[in-house]
Design a protein around this motif. Structure first.
Motif, PDB file in Angstrom:
ATOM      1  N   VAL A 284      -5.304  -5.860   3.791  1.00 36.88           N
ATOM      2  CA  VAL A 284      -4.010  -5.206   4.352  1.00 36.88           C
ATOM      3  C   VAL A 284      -3.486  -5.914   5.450  1.00 36.88           C
ATOM      4  O   VAL A 284      -4.290  -6.347   6.416  1.00 36.88           O
ATOM      5  CB  VAL A 284      -4.196  -3.866   4.322  1.00 36.88           C
ATOM      6  CG1 VAL A 284      -3.069  -3.209   4.910  1.00 36.88           C
ATOM      7  CG2 VAL A 284      -4.782  -3.258   3.110  1.00 36.88           C
ATOM      8  N   GLU A 285      -2.335  -6.197   5.545  1.00 33.86           N
ATOM      9  CA  GLU A 285      -1.772  -6.835   6.956  1.00 33.86           C
ATOM     10  C   GLU A 285      -2.177  -5.984   8.108  1.00 33.86           C
ATOM     11  O   GLU A 285      -2.169  -4.564   8.046  1.00 33.86           O
ATOM     12  CB  GLU A 285      -0.285  -6.980   6.951  1.00 33.86           C
ATOM     13  CG  GLU A 285       0.647  -5.712   6.890  1.00 33.86           C
ATOM     14  CD  GLU A 285       2.062  -6.024   6.629  1.00 33.86           C
ATOM     15  OE1 GLU A 285       2.411  -6.978   7.048  1.00 33.86           O
ATOM     16  OE2 GLU A 285       2.865  -4.731   6.476  1.00 33.86           O
TER      17      GLU A 285
ATOM     18  N   SER B 296       0.981  -1.258  -0.007  1.00 37.13           N
ATOM     19  CA  SER B 296       0.157  -0.093  -0.038  1.00 37.13           C
ATOM     20  C   SER B 296       0.873   1.223  -0.091  1.00 37.13           C
ATOM     21  O   SER B 296       1.888   1.205   0.275  1.00 37.13           O
ATOM     22  CB  SER B 296      -0.876   0.074   1.314  1.00 37.13           C
ATOM     23  OG  SER B 296      -1.755  -1.061   1.390  1.00 37.13           O
ATOM     24  N   GLU B 297       0.257   2.250  -0.198  1.00 34.66           N
ATOM     25  CA  GLU B 297       0.738   3.675  -0.241  1.00 34.66           C
ATOM     26  C   GLU B 297       1.670   3.849   1.276  1.00 34.66           C
ATOM     27  O   GLU B 297       1.135   3.345   2.197  1.00 34.66           O
ATOM     28  CB  GLU B 297      -0.156   4.819  -0.156  1.00 34.66           C
ATOM     29  CG  GLU B 297      -0.654   5.184  -1.480  1.00 34.66           C
ATOM     30  CD  GLU B 297       0.479   5.917  -2.474  1.00 34.66           C
ATOM     31  OE1 GLU B 297       0.838   6.976  -2.091  1.00 34.66           O
ATOM     32  OE2 GLU B 297       1.126   5.335  -3.387  1.00 34.66           O
ATOM     33  N   PRO B 298       2.873   4.455   1.169  1.00 32.55           N
ATOM     34  CA  PRO B 298       3.560   4.506   2.819  1.00 32.55           C
ATOM     35  C   PRO B 298       2.694   5.461   3.549  1.00 32.55           C
ATOM     36  O   PRO B 298       2.291   6.295   2.971  1.00 32.55           O
ATOM     37  CB  PRO B 298       4.954   5.203   2.161  1.00 32.55           C
ATOM     38  CG  PRO B 298       5.089   4.912   0.716  1.00 32.55           C
ATOM     39  CD  PRO B 298       3.811   4.878   0.163  1.00 32.55           C
ATOM     40  N   GLN B 299       2.695   5.088   4.636  1.00 34.47           N
ATOM     41  CA  GLN B 299       2.011   6.070   5.756  1.00 34.47           C
ATOM     42  C   GLN B 299       2.956   6.666   6.558  1.00 34.47           C
ATOM     43  O   GLN B 299       3.925   6.027   6.813  1.00 34.47           O
ATOM     44  CB  GLN B 299       1.024   5.211   6.577  1.00 34.47           C
ATOM     45  CG  GLN B 299      -0.017   4.615   5.608  1.00 34.47           C
ATOM     46  CD  GLN B 299      -1.088   3.533   6.231  1.00 34.47           C
ATOM     47  OE1 GLN B 299      -0.803   3.418   7.387  1.00 34.47           O
ATOM     48  NE2 GLN B 299      -2.123   3.133   5.504  1.00 34.47           N
ATOM     49  N   ARG B 300       2.547   7.694   7.324  1.00 34.63           N
ATOM     50  CA  ARG B 300       3.678   8.495   8.013  1.00 34.63           C
ATOM     51  C   ARG B 300       3.103   8.408   9.347  1.00 34.63           C
ATOM     52  O   ARG B 300       1.777   8.872   9.722  1.00 34.63           O
ATOM     53  CB  ARG B 300       3.817   9.843   7.580  1.00 34.63           C
ATOM     54  CG  ARG B 300       4.850  10.528   7.932  1.00 34.63           C
ATOM     55  CD  ARG B 300       4.971  11.950   7.577  1.00 34.63           C
ATOM     56  NE  ARG B 300       3.887  12.795   7.942  1.00 34.63           N
ATOM     57  CZ  ARG B 300       3.885  13.929   7.915  1.00 34.63           C
ATOM     58  NH1 ARG B 300       4.947  14.661   7.464  1.00 34.63           N
ATOM     59  NH2 ARG B 300       2.850  14.852   8.586  1.00 34.63           N
ATOM     60  N   LEU B 301       3.444   7.657  10.416  1.00 35.71           N
ATOM     61  CA  LEU B 301       2.940   7.370  11.667  1.00 35.71           C
ATOM     62  C   LEU B 301       3.836   8.180  12.897  1.00 35.71           C
ATOM     63  O   LEU B 301       5.116   8.044  12.808  1.00 35.71           O
ATOM     64  CB  LEU B 301       2.918   6.150  12.045  1.00 35.71           C
ATOM     65  CG  LEU B 301       2.171   5.216  11.088  1.00 35.71           C
ATOM     66  CD1 LEU B 301       2.405   3.639  11.484  1.00 35.71           C
ATOM     67  CD2 LEU B 301       0.843   5.471  10.680  1.00 35.71           C
TER      68      LEU B 301
ATOM     69  N   GLU C 198      -3.284   0.667  15.500  1.00 30.95           N
ATOM     70  CA  GLU C 198      -4.591   0.444  15.031  1.00 30.95           C
ATOM     71  C   GLU C 198      -5.016   0.824  13.839  1.00 30.95           C
ATOM     72  O   GLU C 198      -4.373   1.922  13.275  1.00 30.95           O
ATOM     73  CB  GLU C 198      -5.842   0.954  16.215  1.00 30.95           C
ATOM     74  CG  GLU C 198      -5.879   0.040  17.373  1.00 30.95           C
ATOM     75  CD  GLU C 198      -6.549   0.835  18.508  1.00 30.95           C
ATOM     76  OE1 GLU C 198      -7.643   1.417  17.891  1.00 30.95           O
ATOM     77  OE2 GLU C 198      -6.352   0.780  19.715  1.00 30.95           O
ATOM     78  N   PRO C 199      -5.922   0.105  12.871  1.00 30.61           N
ATOM     79  CA  PRO C 199      -5.974   0.645  11.554  1.00 30.61           C
ATOM     80  C   PRO C 199      -6.645   1.972  11.447  1.00 30.61           C
ATOM     81  O   PRO C 199      -7.412   2.295  12.264  1.00 30.61           O
ATOM     82  CB  PRO C 199      -6.936  -0.560  11.027  1.00 30.61           C
ATOM     83  CG  PRO C 199      -6.997  -1.589  12.058  1.00 30.61           C
ATOM     84  CD  PRO C 199      -6.596  -1.096  13.276  1.00 30.61           C
ATOM     85  N   GLY C 200      -6.137   2.700  10.553  1.00 30.22           N
ATOM     86  CA  GLY C 200      -6.751   4.098  10.280  1.00 30.22           C
ATOM     87  C   GLY C 200      -6.338   5.059  11.065  1.00 30.22           C
ATOM     88  O   GLY C 200      -6.677   6.162  10.912  1.00 30.22           O
TER      89      GLY C 200
END
Ligand SMILES: [Zn+2]
Length: 152
Positions: free
Chosen positions: A90-91, A56-61, A97-99
């Motif tokens: 999606v893994e 998936s698109e990289p996310q910034r956490l 937590e997702p989202g």
């Protein structure tokens, strides 16, 4: 290939490997991470799937600050295709937590601070907007409150 074993150990998230890092100015650290789990569990049929077929698109956490730097994780969740029911999913990871845009431990950290500091002050020191701090506090309060089980 560069070896980031030490950063991986310091980061200390379960089944996560640091693949790259970036210092941004004097007050930020970006860590590029990936999951080391070789399989995902299909949420549809509960079978284990080995075939990651996409990323998936990289996310910034947001994660906990380290050495006075704000720490951001760059994480691209993998997509799996279930060999049994052909569902794609999606893994899921234990540490987020997702989202949401934060690791679970970062949410806990902000929640603890929000119990004793003004939200505006936390927002300023953490580079968040006040609504984000408010949101984390409310989510945390729900999780910790006994009234979450028995509504008033
Ligand atoms: Zn399945």
């Amino acid at each position: 290939m560069a070896n980031y074993t030490m950063l991986t150990e310091l980061l200390d998230l379960p089944n996560v490997r640091v693949t790259h890092y970036q210092l941004v100015g004097k007050d930020r650290l970006n860590l590029f991470v990936e999951s080391t789990l070789e399989a995902g569990v299909c949420p549809n049929c509960q079978r284990v799937s080995l075939a990651a077929h996409d990323v998936s698109e990289p996310q910034r956490l947001h994660d906990l600050p380290i050495w006075n730097r704000r720490c951001w994780l760059r994480y691209a969740p993998r997509r799996f295709k279930c060999a049994t029911c052909e569902n794609t999913f999606v893994e899921r990871v234990l540490w987020r937590e997702p989202g949401v845009d934060y690791t679970t431990r970062y949410e806990q950290f902000i929640y603890e601070r929000a119990r004793r500091e003004p939200l505006a002050q936390i927002a300023q020191t953490e580079g968040l907007i006040e609504d984000q701090v408010q949101g984390i506090f409310e989510r945390g309060a729900k999780k910790h409150s006994p009234s979450a089980v028995t509504p008033a």
